[in-house]
Design a protein around this motif. Sequence first.
Motif, mmCIF file in Angstrom:
data_model
loop_
_atom_site.group_PDB
_atom_site.id
_atom_site.type_symbol
_atom_site.label_atom_id
_atom_site.label_comp_id
_atom_site.label_asym_id
_atom_site.label_seq_id
_atom_site.Cartn_x
_atom_site.Cartn_y
_atom_site.Cartn_z
ATOM 1 N N PHE A 306 -8.404 10.633 2.523
ATOM 2 C CA PHE A 306 -9.763 10.191 2.824
ATOM 3 C C PHE A 306 -9.715 8.955 3.710
ATOM 4 O O PHE A 306 -8.694 8.259 3.786
ATOM 5 N N MET A 307 -10.822 8.702 4.382
ATOM 6 C CA MET A 307 -10.977 7.509 5.207
ATOM 7 C C MET A 307 -11.848 6.511 4.452
ATOM 8 O O MET A 307 -12.790 6.899 3.751
ATOM 9 N N ALA A 308 -11.530 5.231 4.603
ATOM 10 C CA ALA A 308 -12.297 4.199 3.908
ATOM 11 C C ALA A 308 -12.474 2.981 4.797
ATOM 12 O O ALA A 308 -11.577 2.615 5.564
ATOM 13 N N GLY A 321 2.513 3.447 5.258
ATOM 14 C CA GLY A 321 3.531 3.688 4.243
ATOM 15 C C GLY A 321 3.393 2.806 3.018
ATOM 16 O O GLY A 321 4.014 3.074 1.982
ATOM 17 N N LEU A 322 2.566 1.740 3.107
ATOM 18 C CA LEU A 322 2.362 0.855 1.959
ATOM 19 C C LEU A 322 1.627 1.603 0.851
ATOM 20 O O LEU A 322 0.646 2.302 1.099
ATOM 21 N N GLU A 323 2.105 1.468 -0.385
ATOM 22 C CA GLU A 323 1.479 2.101 -1.541
ATOM 23 C C GLU A 323 0.851 1.033 -2.426
ATOM 24 O O GLU A 323 1.511 0.056 -2.797
ATOM 25 N N VAL A 324 -0.430 1.215 -2.748
ATOM 26 C CA VAL A 324 -1.166 0.249 -3.564
ATOM 27 C C VAL A 324 -2.018 0.993 -4.586
ATOM 28 O O VAL A 324 -2.453 2.121 -4.339
ATOM 29 N N PRO A 325 -2.275 0.390 -5.751
ATOM 30 C CA PRO A 325 -3.203 0.999 -6.715
ATOM 31 C C PRO A 325 -4.640 0.798 -6.256
ATOM 32 O O PRO A 325 -4.994 -0.254 -5.714
ATOM 33 N N ILE A 326 -5.455 1.816 -6.475
ATOM 34 C CA ILE A 326 -6.839 1.768 -6.014
ATOM 35 C C ILE A 326 -7.770 2.145 -7.162
ATOM 36 O O ILE A 326 -7.429 2.964 -8.023
ATOM 37 N N ASN A 327 -8.931 1.514 -7.209
ATOM 38 C CA ASN A 327 -9.976 1.864 -8.167
ATOM 39 C C ASN A 327 -11.174 2.382 -7.390
ATOM 40 O O ASN A 327 -11.779 1.648 -6.600
ATOM 41 N N LYS A 336 -1.379 5.906 -0.655
ATOM 42 C CA LYS A 336 -0.465 5.537 0.425
ATOM 43 C C LYS A 336 -1.251 5.415 1.720
ATOM 44 O O LYS A 336 -2.104 6.254 2.017
ATOM 45 N N ILE A 337 -0.999 4.349 2.472
ATOM 46 C CA ILE A 337 -1.679 4.167 3.756
ATOM 47 C C ILE A 337 -1.045 5.104 4.785
ATOM 48 O O ILE A 337 0.158 5.034 5.050
ATOM 49 N N LEU A 351 -11.119 0.516 9.423
ATOM 50 C CA LEU A 351 -11.043 1.895 8.949
ATOM 51 C C LEU A 351 -9.587 2.252 8.653
ATOM 52 O O LEU A 351 -8.725 2.174 9.536
ATOM 53 N N ILE A 352 -9.313 2.631 7.393
ATOM 54 C CA ILE A 352 -7.952 2.948 6.957
ATOM 55 C C ILE A 352 -7.931 4.354 6.358
ATOM 56 O O ILE A 352 -8.847 4.743 5.631
ATOM 57 N N LYS A 353 -6.872 5.099 6.667
ATOM 58 C CA LYS A 353 -6.699 6.437 6.107
ATOM 59 C C LYS A 353 -5.723 6.367 4.936
ATOM 60 O O LYS A 353 -4.614 5.845 5.070
ATOM 61 N N PHE A 354 -6.159 6.885 3.773
ATOM 62 C CA PHE A 354 -5.354 6.854 2.558
ATOM 63 C C PHE A 354 -5.006 8.272 2.110
ATOM 64 O O PHE A 354 -5.708 9.232 2.434
ATOM 65 N N LYS A 355 -3.931 8.363 1.303
ATOM 66 C CA LYS A 355 -3.551 9.629 0.672
ATOM 67 C C LYS A 355 -3.209 9.370 -0.789
ATOM 68 O O LYS A 355 -2.413 8.478 -1.103
ATOM 69 N N PHE A 356 -3.837 10.138 -1.701
ATOM 70 C CA PHE A 356 -3.505 10.027 -3.118
ATOM 71 C C PHE A 356 -2.057 10.463 -3.337
ATOM 72 O O PHE A 356 -1.624 11.492 -2.816
#
Length: 394
Positions: A306-308, A321-327, A336-337, A351-356
């Motif tokens: 998703f995009m956020a 490639g950075l992995e962070v916890p998200i709420n 993962k970015i 605007l950042i694209k993330f992947k669960f």
Amino acid sequence: MHDELDNGHGSSRVKMFKHSHEIISGHTSSRSIAFIGFDINDAIYNYKNCDSHAEIISNSNRIINLIDTCGYKKYMKTNLYTFSIYNLQYNIFIIDDQMLYLNQLENVMLLKIPILLVVNKFDKIKKNNRENSVLKTIHVIASMITPTSDPFFISNDQDIEKAMPSFLKGLICPVITVSCVTGQNLNLLRLFLSSVPSPNTLDQLKFESVRFEISKVHNREDGVIVVGRLISGRISLQDALFIGPNINGDFIKVSAQSIEQNHSKTNTIFAGQQSGINLGFISGCKIRAGMVIIDTHLNAIPCKEFMASITVFSQHHLFVGLEVPINVCSIRQIVKIIDIPETVEKGKPCLIKFKFKHRIECIKVMSKIIIRFNKLVAKGFVSSIIKFKLPKII
């Protein structure tokens, strides 16, 4: 809540604790929920003048849910998850003579909701001649919450009436000094609570498609109990519903066997209400927090990416490639970015694209996002969803 004064050794706070280690340490490690009611004359109904939850509800014209969250830094994850799963309208930020929990103010400010500052143990502060130092701290906190205005001290009923319009707009930080031992100004705190208006945005959501976000699951002998908040629509007994997504991104047919809201059985719940639903026995799928209940599969878009739109409030280097916890919603998962602009400026949205990382999820556009990891502090919202696949009904 119980309308009983404290004995100076924490007798009143014990009623909100869930675990024995909380009583020993004095630190809340989990969220506790209670509620009070007010009638049309602003008379209060709580556990002092009512014997049960049902009696409070029947006597009250308006119910206010009070959610006690953790102040200790060790339990910050619990707080962030609480901020995500509840539609919080107002915050009461409580400090005392020791000023232990100022680290949580930054988290509270991410919510962008009006904040009332309550200074507890003011009798002890006066006794120890620490009024000047505490007043300086109050001014520092108020300047963080509303940089353009001074703290607004409330000392009578007229002050509440005067402060309320600006408080609701987030223009001022009202301050009430109280003592739970002597009862000083607790009447003003009650009056303030009875004066805050209820949100009027929920009426329209009642007529939209059902979306129930699950924050907790209990497996019992009589079936699977899911606890969460109804975001939109209405759910009645025996309604045909769908729960998911499962590991493949599909949904399963279920129905509401029984519904409980505010510790009382009910036949129907509406948008905005926190409830528990017994779905009966479900086979072939593990029900977990983060899933949703819907009334049509067209209302759900399972996704992995998703995009956020994210605003970073700390000096932290973000990279692909950075992995962070998200709420987000009732979901707490590692992301993962995948894509990010070359430059990310502090305080400006990007605007950042993330992947669960672990599971397929079902999120909505415009859902709020909170990210707090090490020194990284960021918030934002889901701007678009990259569809994983069309869900099947199984």
